[in-house]
Design a protein around this motif. Structure first.
Motif, PDB file in Angstrom:
ATOM      1  N   LEU A 162       0.853  -1.179   0.000  1.00 16.77           N
ATOM      2  CA  LEU A 162       0.000   0.000   0.000  1.00 16.77           C
ATOM      3  C   LEU A 162       0.892   1.233   0.000  1.00 16.77           C
ATOM      4  CD1 LEU A 162      -2.661   1.624   0.408  1.00 16.77           C
ATOM      5  CD2 LEU A 162      -2.412   1.204   2.874  1.00 16.77           C
ATOM      6  N   ILE A 163       0.622   2.155  -0.918  1.00 21.09           N
ATOM      7  CA  ILE A 163       1.381   3.407  -0.981  1.00 21.09           C
ATOM      8  C   ILE A 163       0.415   4.561  -0.751  1.00 21.09           C
ATOM      9  CG2 ILE A 163       2.861   4.898  -2.368  1.00 21.09           C
ATOM     10  CD1 ILE A 163       3.854   2.398  -3.823  1.00 21.09           C
ATOM     11  N   THR A 164       0.700   5.362   0.271  1.00 22.01           N
ATOM     12  CA  THR A 164      -0.164   6.490   0.623  1.00 22.01           C
ATOM     13  C   THR A 164       0.318   7.757  -0.090  1.00 22.01           C
ATOM     14  OG1 THR A 164       1.131   7.018   2.612  1.00 22.01           O
ATOM     15  CG2 THR A 164      -0.645   5.399   2.842  1.00 22.01           C
ATOM     16  N   MET A 165      -0.121   8.909   0.370  1.00 20.17           N
ATOM     17  CA  MET A 165       0.160  10.163  -0.315  1.00 20.17           C
ATOM     18  C   MET A 165       1.647  10.467  -0.440  1.00 20.17           C
ATOM     19  SD  MET A 165      -0.712  14.078   0.596  1.00 20.17           S
ATOM     20  CE  MET A 165       1.018  14.353   0.903  1.00 20.17           C
ATOM     21  N   ILE A 166       2.039  11.032  -1.577  1.00 19.41           N
ATOM     22  CA  ILE A 166       3.422  11.425  -1.826  1.00 19.41           C
ATOM     23  C   ILE A 166       3.533  12.934  -1.675  1.00 19.41           C
ATOM     24  CG2 ILE A 166       5.328  11.409  -3.468  1.00 19.41           C
ATOM     25  CD1 ILE A 166       4.376   8.603  -2.552  1.00 19.41           C
ATOM     26  N   GLY A 167       4.501  13.383  -0.897  1.00 19.48           N
ATOM     27  CA  GLY A 167       4.740  14.810  -0.718  1.00 19.48           C
ATOM     28  C   GLY A 167       6.230  15.068  -0.598  1.00 19.48           C
ATOM     29  N   PHE A 168       6.576  16.335  -0.479  1.00 15.36           N
ATOM     30  CA  PHE A 168       7.986  16.699  -0.339  1.00 15.36           C
ATOM     31  C   PHE A 168       8.435  16.468   1.095  1.00 15.36           C
ATOM     32  CE2 PHE A 168       7.013  19.231  -4.152  1.00 15.36           C
ATOM     33  CZ  PHE A 168       8.083  18.854  -4.954  1.00 15.36           C
ATOM     34  N   ALA A 199      -3.662   7.416  -2.586  1.00 14.93           N
ATOM     35  CA  ALA A 199      -3.961   8.841  -2.744  1.00 14.93           C
ATOM     36  C   ALA A 199      -4.333   9.170  -4.179  1.00 14.93           C
ATOM     37  CB  ALA A 199      -2.760   9.674  -2.314  1.00 14.93           C
ATOM     38  N   ASP A 200      -5.167  10.167  -4.343  1.00 13.58           N
ATOM     39  CA  ASP A 200      -5.595  10.631  -5.662  1.00 13.58           C
ATOM     40  C   ASP A 200      -4.612  11.684  -6.158  1.00 13.58           C
ATOM     41  OD1 ASP A 200      -6.974  11.226  -7.950  1.00 13.58           O
ATOM     42  OD2 ASP A 200      -8.501  12.455  -6.952  1.00 13.58           O
ATOM     43  N   GLN A 201      -3.549  11.234  -6.810  1.00  9.55           N
ATOM     44  CA  GLN A 201      -2.517  12.115  -7.350  1.00  9.55           C
ATOM     45  C   GLN A 201      -2.260  11.740  -8.818  1.00  9.55           C
ATOM     46  OE1 GLN A 201       0.236  11.242  -3.813  1.00  9.55           O
ATOM     47  NE2 GLN A 201       0.562  13.455  -4.055  1.00  9.55           N
ATOM     48  N   PRO A 202      -3.129  12.198  -9.728  1.00 12.90           N
ATOM     49  CA  PRO A 202      -3.070  11.778 -11.140  1.00 12.90           C
ATOM     50  C   PRO A 202      -1.714  12.007 -11.798  1.00 12.90           C
ATOM     51  CG  PRO A 202      -5.107  12.968 -10.693  1.00 12.90           C
ATOM     52  CD  PRO A 202      -4.266  13.107  -9.470  1.00 12.90           C
ATOM     53  N   ASP A 203      -1.007  13.079 -11.416  1.00 12.31           N
ATOM     54  CA  ASP A 203       0.269  13.391 -12.055  1.00 12.31           C
ATOM     55  C   ASP A 203       1.364  12.372 -11.734  1.00 12.31           C
ATOM     56  OD1 ASP A 203      -0.929  15.615 -13.085  1.00 12.31           O
ATOM     57  OD2 ASP A 203      -0.024  17.034 -11.676  1.00 12.31           O
ATOM     58  N   LEU A 204       1.124  11.534 -10.731  1.00  9.94           N
ATOM     59  CA  LEU A 204       2.138  10.553 -10.339  1.00  9.94           C
ATOM     60  C   LEU A 204       1.764   9.130 -10.740  1.00  9.94           C
ATOM     61  CD1 LEU A 204       2.996  11.871  -6.752  1.00  9.94           C
ATOM     62  CD2 LEU A 204       4.207  12.324  -8.899  1.00  9.94           C
ATOM     63  N   GLN A 205       0.589   8.947 -11.318  1.00  9.14           N
ATOM     64  CA  GLN A 205       0.134   7.592 -11.627  1.00  9.14           C
ATOM     65  C   GLN A 205       1.085   6.854 -12.564  1.00  9.14           C
ATOM     66  OE1 GLN A 205      -3.931   7.227 -12.891  1.00  9.14           O
ATOM     67  NE2 GLN A 205      -4.773   8.028 -10.976  1.00  9.14           N
ATOM     68  N   HIS A 206       1.668   7.583 -13.518  1.00  9.93           N
ATOM     69  CA  HIS A 206       2.558   6.913 -14.477  1.00  9.93           C
ATOM     70  C   HIS A 206       3.781   6.315 -13.795  1.00  9.93           C
ATOM     71  CE1 HIS A 206       4.454  10.880 -14.111  1.00  9.93           C
ATOM     72  NE2 HIS A 206       5.558  10.337 -14.562  1.00  9.93           N
TER      73      HIS A 206
END
Length: 428
Positions: A162-168, A199-206
């Motif tokens: 499981l991978i949760t939200m990605i941030g700086f 997390a819903d982060q479309p720019d990182l889906q790829h």
């Protein structure tokens, strides 16, 4: 060695990221693999779930463990860092590892430790895996420490990732863009092992799609919708809606931090995947597990109420995304003034955090007793440059005492900014 002697040995002899920062971070798994091989590869003797991410991985790990316990599974939980006691890092069904086990493990493996010269975190991982194997857990929920690809926990072959939200966060070690950080977290994706991206982060889906394709891992992006119904100081009520399924209504959780709701899509769909792969977790067990995460797992430092008059809350949120949600929630729970006690570590993006702080709060800048801590005077100076002023305090408890002197009963006191500052609160 007894327990106290063992802790002194570990803290003084082994490099520890929490205290020293980047110099304690080892960019390979060699030491962990060598330790575990010498111990008979205990991580091969229990099933596991692996969780990585910037924000939300700790509370997600505790929630998953609570749900599995509610379903009757003997559940291990490995998290880091600890707040008050080293034994918080390793639990089975909410019970912390026995101090005698810690002392015995380190004492009988001292020669091995000195031969391999691992970090503090690497020894802790080996200890936890040995404990879970010795105690014959049904499943262990394993939270990564830093990153994912090169994290010491990344030697397991879990039943689910499981991978949760990605941030700086930790950009100096994981990369200076969200894509680079996501790639490091994606390192926990294993061949043929299902992975949920919570997390819903479309720019990182790829980034995640590419890694999953490389190793032929089934990948699922969480689409479950969570709607907040109500919140109080003691619980949140929410509904879950999943396509093609009946809604789950009026669920409750004792994790009262509003940002926890962002983790629920990944948690819910992780349980679905487990049920498709041999586990049996009912909706009612899911409901029960979420309602008692703090009580079941001993989770601390997430919207933790220290006192009620004036209302005093401690929260380990320490980066811009987490603090933004926390501060929004704080504004909804006070009719008076906000007294904000904040301390940070040197290797965080301090300026970005200072930019989001409310200008009308009363500020108390503090520090923790770890070498990585930014001094209260330096934080005070940086805050002043950002247009935020307040006093400087060498210890969080001094800051809390001062805030309580100044606060009215209708005011709210918040302690945040660093896990290590929250950890030093007396009586936490």
């Amino acid at each position: 060695m007894n327990y106290e002697q063992v802790l002194t040995y570990l803290y003084e002899r082994l490099p520890m990221f929490q205290r020293q920062g980047k110099v304690a971070f080892k960019k390979d798994l060699t030491n962990t693999i060598a330790l575990l091989e010498a111990l008979g590869n205990p991580h091969h003797r229990f099933k596991s779930i692996h969780i990585a991410g910037t924000n939300g991985k700790g509370s997600s790990a505790h929630a998953m463990a609570s749900i599995l316990q509610a379903a009757g599974y003997k559940t291990g939980l490995y998290t880091s860092p600890h707040l008050k006691s080293f034994t918080e890092r390793v639990r089975i069904n909410g019970e912390e590892v026995n101090q005698d086990y810690v002392a015995s493990f380190v004492t009988r493996n001292t020669e091995l430790i000195e031969q391999i010269n691992p970090s503090f975190f690497e020894v802790t991982v080996a200890l936890s895996f040995s404990y879970f194997a010795d105690q014959q857990v049904d499943i262990a929920v394993i939270e990564t420490g830093l990153g994912g690809r090169l994290d010491s926990t990344n030697v397991i072959t879990p039943v689910l990732s499981l991978i949760t939200m990605i941030g700086f966060d930790h950009a100096d070690m994981l990369g200076d863009t969200l894509e680079k950080i996501a790639a490091e977290k994606a390192g926990i994706i294993k061949p043929n092992i299902p992975v949920i991206i919570g997390a819903d982060q479309p720019d990182l889906q790829h980034v995640f799609r590419n890694k999953a394709a490389q190793v032929e891992a089934p990948i699922q992006f969480a689409t479950t919708r969570v709607k907040s119904v109500s919140e109080s100081l003691l619980e949140q009520v929410f509904d879950i809606k999943r396509d093609q399924q009946e809604d789950l209504k009026s669920l409750k959780t004792d994790i009262t931090a509003r940002y926890f709701l962002k983790n629920l899509p990944g948690i819910y769909e992780s349980i679905e995947v487990l049920n498709r792969n041999g586990f049996s977790i009912s909706d009612e067990q899911f409901r029960i597990g979420l309602s008692q995460v703090k009580r079941t797992t001993g989770l601390k430092g997430r919207w933790q109420i220290l006192s009620e008059s004036p209302l005093t809350i401690a929260d380990v949120s320490h980066n811009e995304p987490g603090l933004s949600v926390l501060l929004d929630q704080i504004q909804a729970h006070t009719s008076g003034s906000l007294h904000l006690i904040i301390g940070m570590v040197k290797d965080k993006d301090v300026k970005k955090v200072l930019q989001i702080l409310p200008p009308d709060a009363h500020y108390y800048f503090t520090q923790s007793d770890v070498p990585r801590s930014l001094s209260s005077e330096d934080l005070q100076r940086m805050a002043g440059e950002a247009g935020v002023s307040g006093g400087a305090f060498k210890n969080v408890n001094l800051a809390i005492d001062e805030a309580r002197k100044n606060a009215r009963s209708s005011d709210l006191i918040l302690v945040c900014g660093s896990t290590f500052v929250v950890a030093e609160i007396e009586g936490l």
